[in-house]
Design an enzyme around this catalytic site. Structure first.
Site, PDB file in Angstrom:
ATOM      1  CE  LYS A  62      -7.335   7.547 -18.384  1.00  0.00           C
ATOM      2  NZ  LYS A  62      -8.552   7.378 -17.542  1.00  0.00           N
ATOM      3  CE1 TYR A 118      -7.255   9.917 -21.287  1.00  0.00           C
ATOM      4  CE2 TYR A 118      -5.658   8.470 -22.350  1.00  0.00           C
ATOM      5  CZ  TYR A 118      -6.909   8.673 -21.803  1.00  0.00           C
ATOM      6  OH  TYR A 118      -7.815   7.633 -21.752  1.00  0.00           O
TER       7      TYR A 118
END
Length: 236
Positions: free
Chosen positions: A163, A159
């Protein structure tokens, strides 16, 4: 003339609140969602149009772009909000399977590029379009390396790195569109209570949506290629 926006992943959570808040400003906020039943239900609640879009399916994205072109002829705002996380029992980077990264990147990284490229011709037709990519403070490299900072212990390889990649994607499009009226920025909504984190966040989805709405409605003198939260710029 009608101001139109597409928000991906808008059937719930922060995406839903972005659509709601934009609608309150008089924007036609198209609810984009891959689940047709949930997407239509959300759009009905908001009194807004719905379009099916699965950001991991290029044919779905092209179909959505074609529908928007037929219905509105242009797009003023694109909010790349759709995102996922894959939780693992052992969250260490060394225990993270490459398949988990691929799954997260399909939505959080490749999906953003697919959607942006498909909608860019319609964004160029608008007077001064805005692109907002929903990032996270977990994508900040400098914050990640601060042992005393709030993100030090949240070392989620798939994750977080997705980003960070999204931040560079934001900068890359901002540079390509530098000499146009189009502005491209990344928004950090903060730690909001959503399905993504089993509603463990301390901020509401409405609070998280505020920065995206601000960036989606920037004046001509607003920033581009920025990484922003409510309080201002974040360090990359």
């Amino acid at each position: 003339m009608t101001t139109t926006a597409l928000i991906t992943g808008a059937n719930k959570g922060i995406g839903f609140e972005i659509a709601r808040l934009l609608g309150e400003r008089g924007v036609t906020a198209i609810v984009g969602a891959r689940d047709e039943e949930r997407g239509k239900a959300a759009a009905e609640r908001l009194g807004q149009p719905y379009v099916r879009i699965d950001v991991t399916d290029a044919d779905s994205v092209q179909a959505a772009a074609k529908w928007i072109e037929q219905e509105y002829g242009k797009l003023d705002i694109l909010v790349n909000n759709a995102g996922i996380v894959v939780w693992q029992e052992d969250g260490r980077p060394s225990a993270t399977a490459a398949e988990a990264l691929r799954e997260v990147y399909e939505t959080n990284v490749f999906g953003v590029v697919t959607v942006t490229n498909a909608l860019l011709p319609l964004l160029r037709r608008a007077e001064a379009a805005r692109i907002v990519n929903m990032s996270s403070g977990l994508g900040s490299l400098s914050m990640a390396m601060d042992p005393d900072g709030p993100t030090w212990q949240h070392n989620y390889l798939s994750y977080n790195s997705s980003k960070s990649a999204l931040n560079m994607i934001t900068v890359s499009y901002a540079k390509e569109l530098w000499d146009t009226p189009i502005k491209v920025n990344a928004a950090d909504p903060g730690y909001c209570a959503t399905d993504l984190n089993a509603h463990s966040g301390f901020r509401t989805a409405e609070q998280g949506a505020a920065i995206a709405v601000r960036l989606a409605t920037l004046d001509a003198d607003g920033p581009t290629g920025a990484y922003m939260q409510d309080e201002g710029s974040l360090s990359w």
